[in-house]
Design a protein around this motif. Structure first.
Motif, PDB file in Angstrom:
ATOM      1  N   ARG A 610      16.306  -4.288  66.562  1.00  0.00           N
ATOM      2  CA  ARG A 610      17.460  -5.175  66.416  1.00  0.00           C
ATOM      3  C   ARG A 610      17.486  -5.701  65.000  1.00  0.00           C
ATOM      4  O   ARG A 610      16.444  -6.049  64.436  1.00  0.00           O
ATOM      5  N   MET A 611      18.681  -5.767  64.399  1.00  0.00           N
ATOM      6  CA  MET A 611      18.843  -6.352  63.066  1.00  0.00           C
ATOM      7  C   MET A 611      20.088  -7.227  63.093  1.00  0.00           C
ATOM      8  O   MET A 611      21.102  -6.874  63.709  1.00  0.00           O
ATOM      9  N   HIS A 612      19.986  -8.340  62.396  1.00  0.00           N
ATOM     10  CA  HIS A 612      21.099  -9.300  62.408  1.00  0.00           C
ATOM     11  C   HIS A 612      21.194  -9.935  61.021  1.00  0.00           C
ATOM     12  O   HIS A 612      20.177 -10.306  60.429  1.00  0.00           O
ATOM     13  N   GLY A 613      22.403 -10.032  60.513  1.00  0.00           N
ATOM     14  CA  GLY A 613      22.600 -10.657  59.209  1.00  0.00           C
ATOM     15  C   GLY A 613      23.827 -11.533  59.188  1.00  0.00           C
ATOM     16  O   GLY A 613      24.871 -11.164  59.740  1.00  0.00           O
ATOM     17  N   MET A 614      23.710 -12.704  58.582  1.00  0.00           N
ATOM     18  CA  MET A 614      24.844 -13.606  58.374  1.00  0.00           C
ATOM     19  C   MET A 614      24.907 -13.890  56.882  1.00  0.00           C
ATOM     20  O   MET A 614      23.928 -14.356  56.300  1.00  0.00           O
ATOM     21  N   PHE A 615      26.073 -13.597  56.255  1.00  0.00           N
ATOM     22  CA  PHE A 615      26.145 -13.604  54.806  1.00  0.00           C
ATOM     23  C   PHE A 615      27.284 -14.479  54.283  1.00  0.00           C
ATOM     24  O   PHE A 615      28.339 -14.601  54.918  1.00  0.00           O
ATOM     25  N   ASP A 616      27.039 -15.041  53.106  1.00  0.00           N
ATOM     26  CA  ASP A 616      28.051 -15.791  52.365  1.00  0.00           C
ATOM     27  C   ASP A 616      28.455 -14.938  51.169  1.00  0.00           C
ATOM     28  O   ASP A 616      27.707 -14.817  50.202  1.00  0.00           O
ATOM     29  N   THR A 617      29.641 -14.339  51.252  1.00  0.00           N
ATOM     30  CA  THR A 617      30.100 -13.403  50.222  1.00  0.00           C
ATOM     31  C   THR A 617      31.255 -13.944  49.402  1.00  0.00           C
ATOM     32  O   THR A 617      31.795 -13.227  48.569  1.00  0.00           O
ATOM     33  N   GLY A 618      31.648 -15.207  49.654  1.00  0.00           N
ATOM     34  CA  GLY A 618      32.924 -15.649  49.133  1.00  0.00           C
ATOM     35  C   GLY A 618      34.027 -15.112  50.034  1.00  0.00           C
ATOM     36  O   GLY A 618      33.820 -14.828  51.211  1.00  0.00           O
ATOM     37  N   ARG A 619      35.212 -14.947  49.482  1.00  0.00           N
ATOM     38  CA  ARG A 619      36.361 -14.444  50.252  1.00  0.00           C
ATOM     39  C   ARG A 619      36.146 -12.968  50.594  1.00  0.00           C
ATOM     40  O   ARG A 619      35.689 -12.189  49.766  1.00  0.00           O
ATOM     41  N   ILE A 620      36.519 -12.580  51.790  1.00  0.00           N
ATOM     42  CA  ILE A 620      36.406 -11.183  52.214  1.00  0.00           C
ATOM     43  C   ILE A 620      37.719 -10.459  51.944  1.00  0.00           C
ATOM     44  O   ILE A 620      38.779 -10.881  52.405  1.00  0.00           O
ATOM     45  N   PHE A 621      37.652  -9.370  51.188  1.00  0.00           N
ATOM     46  CA  PHE A 621      38.831  -8.533  50.961  1.00  0.00           C
ATOM     47  C   PHE A 621      39.130  -7.673  52.184  1.00  0.00           C
ATOM     48  O   PHE A 621      40.278  -7.521  52.591  1.00  0.00           O
ATOM     49  N   ASN A 622      38.071  -7.075  52.738  1.00  0.00           N
ATOM     50  CA  ASN A 622      38.252  -6.128  53.837  1.00  0.00           C
ATOM     51  C   ASN A 622      36.989  -6.148  54.685  1.00  0.00           C
ATOM     52  O   ASN A 622      35.938  -5.673  54.260  1.00  0.00           O
ATOM     53  N   ARG A 623      37.074  -6.715  55.865  1.00  0.00           N
ATOM     54  CA  ARG A 623      35.886  -6.879  56.710  1.00  0.00           C
ATOM     55  C   ARG A 623      35.286  -5.529  57.097  1.00  0.00           C
ATOM     56  O   ARG A 623      34.079  -5.395  57.266  1.00  0.00           O
ATOM     57  N   ARG A 624      36.116  -4.507  57.221  1.00  0.00           N
ATOM     58  CA  ARG A 624      35.604  -3.204  57.623  1.00  0.00           C
ATOM     59  C   ARG A 624      34.726  -2.595  56.523  1.00  0.00           C
ATOM     60  O   ARG A 624      33.619  -2.132  56.794  1.00  0.00           O
ATOM     61  N   THR A 625      35.208  -2.574  55.292  1.00  0.00           N
ATOM     62  CA  THR A 625      34.406  -1.999  54.214  1.00  0.00           C
ATOM     63  C   THR A 625      33.203  -2.882  53.895  1.00  0.00           C
ATOM     64  O   THR A 625      32.134  -2.378  53.542  1.00  0.00           O
ATOM     65  N   LEU A 626      33.367  -4.200  54.021  1.00  0.00           N
ATOM     66  CA  LEU A 626      32.255  -5.110  53.737  1.00  0.00           C
ATOM     67  C   LEU A 626      31.150  -4.955  54.771  1.00  0.00           C
ATOM     68  O   LEU A 626      29.953  -4.920  54.429  1.00  0.00           O
ATOM     69  N   ARG A 627      31.536  -4.844  56.024  1.00  0.00           N
ATOM     70  CA  ARG A 627      30.538  -4.630  57.076  1.00  0.00           C
ATOM     71  C   ARG A 627      29.794  -3.322  56.836  1.00  0.00           C
ATOM     72  O   ARG A 627      28.585  -3.230  57.055  1.00  0.00           O
ATOM     73  N   SER A 628      30.510  -2.313  56.386  1.00  0.00           N
ATOM     74  CA  SER A 628      29.875  -1.036  56.077  1.00  0.00           C
ATOM     75  C   SER A 628      28.819  -1.191  55.001  1.00  0.00           C
ATOM     76  O   SER A 628      27.741  -0.584  55.072  1.00  0.00           O
ATOM     77  N   GLN A 629      29.108  -2.016  53.987  1.00  0.00           N
ATOM     78  CA  GLN A 629      28.120  -2.262  52.937  1.00  0.00           C
ATOM     79  C   GLN A 629      26.879  -2.958  53.498  1.00  0.00           C
ATOM     80  O   GLN A 629      25.747  -2.633  53.132  1.00  0.00           O
ATOM     81  N   ALA A 630      27.091  -3.923  54.383  1.00  0.00           N
ATOM     82  CA  ALA A 630      25.956  -4.639  54.963  1.00  0.00           C
ATOM     83  C   ALA A 630      25.113  -3.724  55.838  1.00  0.00           C
ATOM     84  O   ALA A 630      23.873  -3.782  55.818  1.00  0.00           O
ATOM     85  N   ILE A 631      25.762  -2.857  56.600  1.00  0.00           N
ATOM     86  CA  ILE A 631      25.025  -1.911  57.427  1.00  0.00           C
ATOM     87  C   ILE A 631      24.222  -0.955  56.544  1.00  0.00           C
ATOM     88  O   ILE A 631      23.057  -0.647  56.823  1.00  0.00           O
ATOM     89  N   GLY A 632      24.847  -0.474  55.462  1.00  0.00           N
ATOM     90  CA  GLY A 632      24.139   0.413  54.553  1.00  0.00           C
ATOM     91  C   GLY A 632      22.905  -0.233  53.961  1.00  0.00           C
ATOM     92  O   GLY A 632      21.848   0.403  53.839  1.00  0.00           O
ATOM     93  N   GLY A 633      23.012  -1.505  53.592  1.00  0.00           N
ATOM     94  CA  GLY A 633      21.847  -2.211  53.063  1.00  0.00           C
ATOM     95  C   GLY A 633      20.747  -2.346  54.093  1.00  0.00           C
ATOM     96  O   GLY A 633      19.553  -2.206  53.776  1.00  0.00           O
ATOM     97  N   ALA A 634      21.126  -2.602  55.338  1.00  0.00           N
ATOM     98  CA  ALA A 634      20.129  -2.722  56.400  1.00  0.00           C
ATOM     99  C   ALA A 634      19.437  -1.388  56.653  1.00  0.00           C
ATOM    100  O   ALA A 634      18.219  -1.326  56.870  1.00  0.00           O
ATOM    101  N   VAL A 635      20.201  -0.308  56.624  1.00  0.00           N
ATOM    102  CA  VAL A 635      19.620   1.021  56.832  1.00  0.00           C
ATOM    103  C   VAL A 635      18.617   1.331  55.729  1.00  0.00           C
ATOM    104  O   VAL A 635      17.506   1.823  55.987  1.00  0.00           O
ATOM    105  N   TRP A 636      18.999   1.044  54.481  1.00  0.00           N
ATOM    106  CA  TRP A 636      18.081   1.325  53.386  1.00  0.00           C
ATOM    107  C   TRP A 636      16.836   0.439  53.484  1.00  0.00           C
ATOM    108  O   TRP A 636      15.736   0.844  53.123  1.00  0.00           O
ATOM    109  N   ALA A 637      16.997  -0.766  53.995  1.00  0.00           N
ATOM    110  CA  ALA A 637      15.831  -1.638  54.169  1.00  0.00           C
ATOM    111  C   ALA A 637      14.841  -1.034  55.155  1.00  0.00           C
ATOM    112  O   ALA A 637      13.622  -1.154  54.976  1.00  0.00           O
TER     113      ALA A 637
END
Length: 736
Positions: A610-637
């Motif tokens: 299980r992995m869980h992240g809560m982030f402060d990114t400022g304003r979100i332009f696109n939740r779909r692409t931003l979530r993809s970035q967060a998932i990618g970071g978790a995978v690389w971790a």
């Protein structure tokens, strides 16, 4: 403002990518192109004494073979924005500084012919014993002069006094191995000359840097005579940000032969031609009061560099900026080894973050304090480095919401206390933090046609993060057009300049530039309408006119309206606006990350469940692409913590696993449920970018430590040497 910015719209380039219509660099079709292939050194230290190319030159289809004896002379690019971080250029002399250094460049009519001919090149060396083991050379470490990130040693307060005041102290070391990027798309270059004008198709995160490097390296080539193109990138994790010698070779060889030349690095060649995250050793001494208040942090990082360069990329901003601590000393030391030069690699702060967040977990156990509570007691709303307030920082909310979402309150803090039968269960957490911006920005150009559609152009890149999509959203909002009426173009140095797509700087930098240019163009359309006697908005005060979905209307009398299409059509010519780059402020994106692991104590097998992240990114332009970035970071971790490491034969200085069969990365079966959340509150420091900060590199930071901390919680074994492989779990390492 229309709801386009913030909407989870699908990627505008998605269909092209999944159907194969997207043209990547190696796909560029150039009539009459020749194919290049590199011959790499098999030694790590010495010089070429003889190189026999006769058999290769006689091989079918071979046009030329270039060595240090006949390669066109190249000048060393020196401008910082040229991003050529090496201080030497191979194939200019006989010296060998690392295994895998280019010693010949074969050019043939077909790729297979070039590859075969390369195998026929015979090289004789004068060989000297290489030094390739960081552990054996620690006594040679030194602090380099200030580099790309400023000074390599910084002191705040008095660390000695702070340690003396502490009730609890820890003194620990952590090591992380060499890592490689392994982007799906290998680096590629195609160089085409037309007289004294050069066009290069390049796998680049910095086409402006590539352009400048080529202009400087080729000597008599004016900058305006160089055009670099990079429309799609199959993964950019830093390796494609700097400029590498193979790009300059290809341009020089193409000019010499008066033919286009294409070079595509093999997977193995990328391991020595594209940089890497260097092996690092970190030493922490941390002091704290019994209530958890930090009194001192002493953080010394020692990393491998090459024999010819000493640039360091593993920054220690987390130690300096994340927590309130009056006494801090950080130092980055270098050790010169006969290994390839390190370079930018995604989330350079992950090394320091892993060490710091693991050390704080160790401190929390020494204090008998919950790890979140320890971090809350040292929270700061200002940058401790300079006392300046952050534009915004909602890390406390991330802790609260992240803990609730993960179920942290149900955790039994005793190591080894949580089980499912014979399986050990561990929960760990950490703070995520990464600087964002603080770099040169971008310019932008927009053209609104008579059809009421807009083309926006910036010489930036989409390295897989969604730049095409989110910048189309920004442009549509700023212009007052529908999303489908905007076409965002990038990847061409004929467009306005943009900084390298790195340092989490693209969203705030390019986003601000697009907003500025499009706002200027929108105002121009309003001014045209107001001055046009044929417009229903004639003589309406400009500040009363709003533009939404391609329609201009008077806010006091909404039925008085016109359309962008009609205004521009009557105007008789397109409306254009161009803006110049403006530097991006330095921001700080943070978050709280949590991981659950299950450990088989007999096999030493670790599964992240299980992995869980809560982030402060400022304003979100696109939740779909931003979530993809967060998932990618978790995978690389997961890969960083449990599997990835480049192996070096220390006797030969040679990388022995330059492939995806020996360099292990996570696959789908290794990745668990990943829950991602965002605070989504604009950062006023990034107002021109709608309050959005850079974020893409943040998620990997912290998550590596969260996984490691979870392994300790499960097993009671604190493993301070990554990756956490099975032998270390069941071995004789330190346990607590």
């Amino acid at each position: 403002m229309s709801p386009i910015v913030g909407s989870p719209v699908a990627r505008v380039d998605g269909r092209a990518k999944v159907t194969g219509a997207a043209t990547y660099t190696a796909d560029a079709q150039v009539r009459g192109a020749l194919y290049g292939y590199l011959v790499l050194s098999t030694i790590a230290n010495g010089r070429v004494t003889r190189i026999n190319t006769q058999d290769a030159e006689r091989s079918p289809g071979v046009v030329a073979v270039f060595t240090h004896e006949n390669m066109p002379r190249l000048a060393l690019p020196t401008s910082q924005l040229a991003a050529y971080w090496k201080r030497t250029i191979p194939l200019q002399n006989a010296d060998i500084h690392h295994s895998g250094q280019p010693v010949a460049y074969v050019v043939a009519d077909a790729l297979e012919q070039a590859q075969h001919a390369a195998s026929l090149v015979s090289v004789t060396y004068e060989t000297r014993t290489p030094q390739a083991n960081l552990a054996d050379a620690m006594d040679e470490a030194y602090v380099p002069l200030p580099g790309l990130e400023g000074p390599n040693e910084v002191t705040r307060g008095d660390v000695g006094a702070g340690l003396a005041q502490a009730d609890v102290r820890i003194d620990v070391s952590y090591t992380t191995p060499m890592h490689h990027h392994n982007a799906l798309e290998p680096s590629a270059t195609t160089a085409v000359w037309d007289g004294n004008r050069l066009t290069v198709y390049e796998t680049a995160q910095g086409i402006g840097a590539t352009r400048l490097s080529l202009s400087e390296a080729l000597g008599d080539l004016p900058l305006e005579n160089v055009r670099v193109l990079s429309s799609f990138l199959g993964g950019g994790f830093g390796a494609k940000g700097p400029v590498w010698p193979h790009t300059m070779f290809t341009a020089a060889v193409a000019r010499h032969l008066k033919r286009p030349v294409k070079l595509v690095l093999s997977r193995a060649q990328a391991y020595t031609s594209n940089g890497h995250r260097p092996e690092a050793h970190q030493q922490f001494r941390i002091g704290a009061k019994r209530d958890g208040t930090l009194t001192a942090i002493d953080h010394i990082t020692t990393s491998q560099v090459s024999r010819t360069e000493d640039l360091l990329f593993n920054t220690s901003e987390p130690t300096r900026m994340l927590y309130a601590c009056p006494n801090v000393h950080v130092a980055h030391r270098a050790v010169k080894l006969h290994l390839p030069a390190p370079s930018n690699m995604r989330s350079p702060e992950v090394v320091a973050s892993h060490g710091l967040e693991t050390a704080l977990d160790e401190l929390s156990y020494e204090l008998g304090m919950d790890p979140i509570e320890l971090r809350l007691r040292n929270y700061t709303s200002v940058n401790p480095d300079n006392g300046a307030a952050f534009g915004s920082k909602h890390l406390q909310e991330c802790y609260r919401r992240g803990a609730a979402g993960f179920g942290w309150s149900k955790r039994d803090p005793r190591p080894g206390s949580m089980r499912d039968g014979d399986t050990l269960i561990g929960w760990g957490m950490a703070s995520a933090a990464h600087t964002a911006g603080g770099r040169p920005g971008a310019g932008a150009r927009v053209v609104i046609s008579a059809g009421g559609k807009a083309v926006v152009q910036v010489a930036t890149h989409d390295i897989g993060t969604g730049t095409y999509t989110v910048m189309s959203q920004v442009a549509a909002d700023s212009l007052g057009l529908e999303f489908d009426d905007v076409d965002f173009e990038l990847g061409d140095t004929n467009f306005p300049y943009a900084f390298v797509s790195a340092a989490s700087a693209t969203v705030p930098g390019v986003g601000a530039a697009v907003n500025r240019a499009c706002t200027t163009a929108r105002r121009a359309v309003i001014d045209i309408a107001v001055a046009d006697t044929r417009s229903p908005l004639h003589r309406v005060p400009a500040d009363r006119i709003m533009v939404e979905s391609g329609v201009l209307y008077d806010t006091e009398r909404p039925k008085r309206r016109d359309t962008i299409r009609a205004v521009v059509t009557r105007h008789g010519q397109p409306v254009e606006a161009t803006t110049n780059p403006v530097a991006i402020p330095l921001g700080y994106s943070t978050g709280a990350v949590f991981a659950e692991v299950r450990v088989n104590p007999r096999l030493g097998q670790v599964r992240v469940t299980r992995m869980h992240g809560m982030f402060d990114t400022g304003r979100i332009f696109n939740r779909r692409t931003l979530r993809s970035q967060a998932i990618g970071g978790a995978v690389w971790a997961v890969g960083f913590t449990l599997a990835e490491h480049t192996l070096v034969d220390h006797h030969l200085g040679r990388i022995v696993n330059p492939n995806l069969s020996g360099y292990l990365i996570p696959v789908n079966a290794d990745i668990p449920e990943i829950n991602i959340g965002f605070v989504d509150k604009p950062d006023p420091a990034f107002q021109e970018a709608f309050g959005a900060r850079g974020f893409g590199e943040t998620p990997m930071t912290g998550m590596t430590a969260a996984i490691g901390n979870a392994v300790y919680h499960a097993t009671g074994r604190r493993i301070r040497d990554l990756p956490l492989t099975q032998d270390k779990i069941i071995g004789d390492g330190e346990t607590e």
